[in-house]
Design an enzyme around this catalytic site. Structure first.
Site, PDB file in Angstrom:
ATOM      1  CE  LYS A 112      30.324  54.348  70.390  1.00 14.53           C
ATOM      2  NZ  LYS A 112      29.486  53.881  69.309  1.00 14.53           N
TER       3      LYS A 112
HETATM    4  C1  LIG Z   1      28.177  54.489  69.118  1.00 14.17           C
HETATM    5  C2  LIG Z   1      27.572  54.395  67.796  1.00 14.17           C
HETATM    6  C3  LIG Z   1      26.606  55.360  67.375  1.00 14.17           C
HETATM    7  C4  LIG Z   1      25.797  56.151  68.452  1.00 14.17           C
HETATM    8  O1  LIG Z   1      26.430  56.930  68.774  1.00 14.17           O
HETATM    9  P1  LIG Z   1      25.959  57.913  69.988  1.00 14.17           P
HETATM   10  O2  LIG Z   1      27.110  58.786  70.193  1.00 14.17           O
HETATM   11  O3  LIG Z   1      25.995  56.830  71.309  1.00 14.17           O
HETATM   12  O4  LIG Z   1      24.726  58.527  69.836  1.00 14.17           O
HETATM   13  C5  LIG Z   1      26.095  55.059  66.094  1.00 14.17           C
HETATM   14  N1  LIG Z   1      26.541  54.309  65.292  1.00 14.17           N
HETATM   15  C6  LIG Z   1      27.829  53.488  65.412  1.00 14.17           C
HETATM   16  C7  LIG Z   1      28.323  52.731  64.450  1.00 14.17           C
HETATM   17  C8  LIG Z   1      28.284  53.702  66.726  1.00 14.17           C
HETATM   18  O5  LIG Z   1      29.287  52.998  67.036  1.00 14.17           O
END
Ligand SMILES: *Cc1c(COP(=O)(O)O)cnc(C)c1O
Length: 480
Positions: A112
């Site tokens: 993120k």
């Molecule tokens: C947020 C997240 C996901 C999922 O991503 P999306 O965009 O919500 O599908 C997968 N793995 C990690 C480590 C995340 O922080």
């Protein structure tokens, strides 16, 4: 580039889109058009470094920020200092024709960061131009909140208020957030669960007067800019894998994505739509498999929060997928009336069923393979990948690798998105490998659990205290 709504009610500019959550009718913003790259474009793009590629891809969508400013924003967001290398998202081989794209080398060790570093900078830039301010309000169970904190810190026009379930996060995650003692960052610990935190944010946000008067804003996963920033690494990763394998720029690479809110997978879908040579998008869910059921059966049934299954990959523990509507918009031939109708059905009866319509054919032809994994499979693959390559993957990434191995095609490389650092999940890793391994922490995290922490406590359900606290600590509007 005008941004329109999946439910058809509005049209806004890129800069405006940053400040928006849902549209008044509850829709999501999408760009009116997408580029389609030619082979010549791909040749050019394949030679670019991360930042140049980001500029090439983003400038099409960001047309109301001068290109030289956009370039600076990209340079600030994707520096070696923040991501540990100029590559930003390095590729590692984990098996025969199997690679991971490391998306977790940013400040909070989860993917993120890639979107939120950029969003924080763009947000601040636009607020500066408008001579305004925003106070971000969010709830988190771990990853998103800390990435949002690190994305807003040091920004002149932003403050952030993050609600966290006290004593329900790992020591590391807690320290990662609470040890940020910047004056613009407010950690609010709630004596409850993540859902309690989210409820409080929701209730505070329902007060429109409060929201407007105190410039409350959001950075949640439906923000278009987050999706946009994620398109870049698909392109970068695919080009890198082609280079490693001496393949031409139009040779297909399959990608595998551990999915929660369908933001990351959607970015992959758009990258493919734009002509980045992605073969299949392998969609991996954990036991919270509402999307897997949809792709297999054409029925999208959301769950209520009591039905969420707590897993070792908590950032994928969802009851509905907030970005999914953007994909469905394409599936129903970009007809906002149909989107509206489908989401009306969800509101009424928690599901819609398109299995008997021609739209389900479109779903099947849209390039996805889906699979839902279980803990046993994830732990087995963590051990297997470690034994064959020495690389340790985290439980989120493991979802994707399990699904990739279910689909794996002869002679087509597969790129598995590695979304979190194993460092954040030491207990799971230990359980999966059956032994303790010492994971080397980046400098800034050594001994972080012992650093001083700052947070305030607000009692679960006490929305008025939350609002009072925010009122006292907001950033003063520059205009007034
Ligand atoms: C947020 C997240 C996901 C999922 O991503 P999306 O965009 O919500 O599908 C997968 N793995 C990690 C480590 C995340 O922080």
């Amino acid at each position: 580039m005008p941004y329109i709504s999946t439910r058809g009610d509005i049209k806004v500019s890129f800069s405006e889109s940053i400040l928006w959550g849902l549209t008044p009718e509850g829709g999501l913003l999408i760009p009116e058009k997408f580029p389609k790259y030619s082979k010549k474009d791909l040749e050019k793009m394949s030679k670019m470094n991360y930042k140049k590629l980001a500029l090439a891809i983003m400038s099409y969508f960001v047309d109301d920020i001068p290109k030289k400013d956009l370039k600076l924003l990209i340079e600030k967001s994707y520096s070696k200092d923040l991501f540990g290398s100029e590559e930003i998202t390095p590729i590692k081989e984990i098996g025969d024709g199997e690679y991971i794209l490391e998306l977790f080398n940013g400040p909070t060790l989860a993917f993120k960061d890639i979107a939120l570093q950029f969003l924080g900078n763009v947000f601040d830039y636009i607020l500066e131009k408008m001579d305004s301010t925003t106070n971000i309000l969010t709830a988190t169970s771990g990853d998103t909140g800390s990435a949002a904190i690190y994305g807003t810190r040091g920004k002149k026009r932003l403050r952030i208020f993050v609600l966290t379930p006290k004593d329900r996060m790992s020591k590391f995650q807690t320290a990662q957030m609470y040890s940020v003692i910047d004056p613009a960052v407010f950690n609010i610990a709630v004596d409850g669960t993540f859902d309690d935190c989210q409820d409080m944010v929701k209730k505070a946000s329902e007060d429109i007067e409060f929201r407007n008067k105190y410039h409350i804003g959001y950075m949640n996963s439906i923000n278009w800019t987050r999706v946009l920033a994620q398109i870049v690494y698909y392109a970068k990763g695919v080009f890198n894998i082609q280079k490693i394998n001496n393949l031409p720029v139009d040779a297909e690479v399959d990608v595998s994505v551990p999915t929660g809110n369908f933001g990351d997978a959607l970015a992959g879908y758009y990258a493919k739509k734009m002509g980045i040579p992605i073969g299949k998008i392998i969609l991996a869910t954990n036991e919270n498999n509402v999307l897997d059921i949809f792709f297999k059966k054409g029925v999208y049934k959301i769950r209520n929060k009591e039905e969420v299954i707590r897993t070792d990959s908590p950032s994928m523990d969802i009851t509905s997928a907030s970005n999914f509507e953007r994909y469905i918009y394409d599936i129903v031939d970009q007809d906002p009336k149909i989107v509206k109708d489908l989401w009306e059905q969800i509101k009424e009866k928690s599901f819609f069923d398109i299995s008997k319509t021609p739209y389900f054919e479109s779903v099947k032809n849209s390039g996805f393979f889906s699979y839902s994994t279980n803990k046993k499979e994830r732990y087995k693959i963590i051990k297997q990948i470690y034994n064959q390559s020495g690389i340790i993957i985290d439980p989120h990434t493991a979802n994707g690798v399990v699904a990739a191995e279910k689909y794996k095609r002869e002679n087509i490389p597969v790129m598995c998105l590695a979304t979190a650092s194993p460092l954040k999940f030491e207990d799971s890793i230990k359980e999966a490998l059956g032994k303790e391994v010492i994971l080397k922490r980046p400098k800034q995290y050594r001994g972080i659990e012992n650093k001083p922490q700052r947070f305030v406590m607000i009692h679960r359900g006490n929305v008025n205290s939350l609002k009072d606290f925010i009122k006292k600590h907001i950033l003063i509007d520059h205009k007034s």
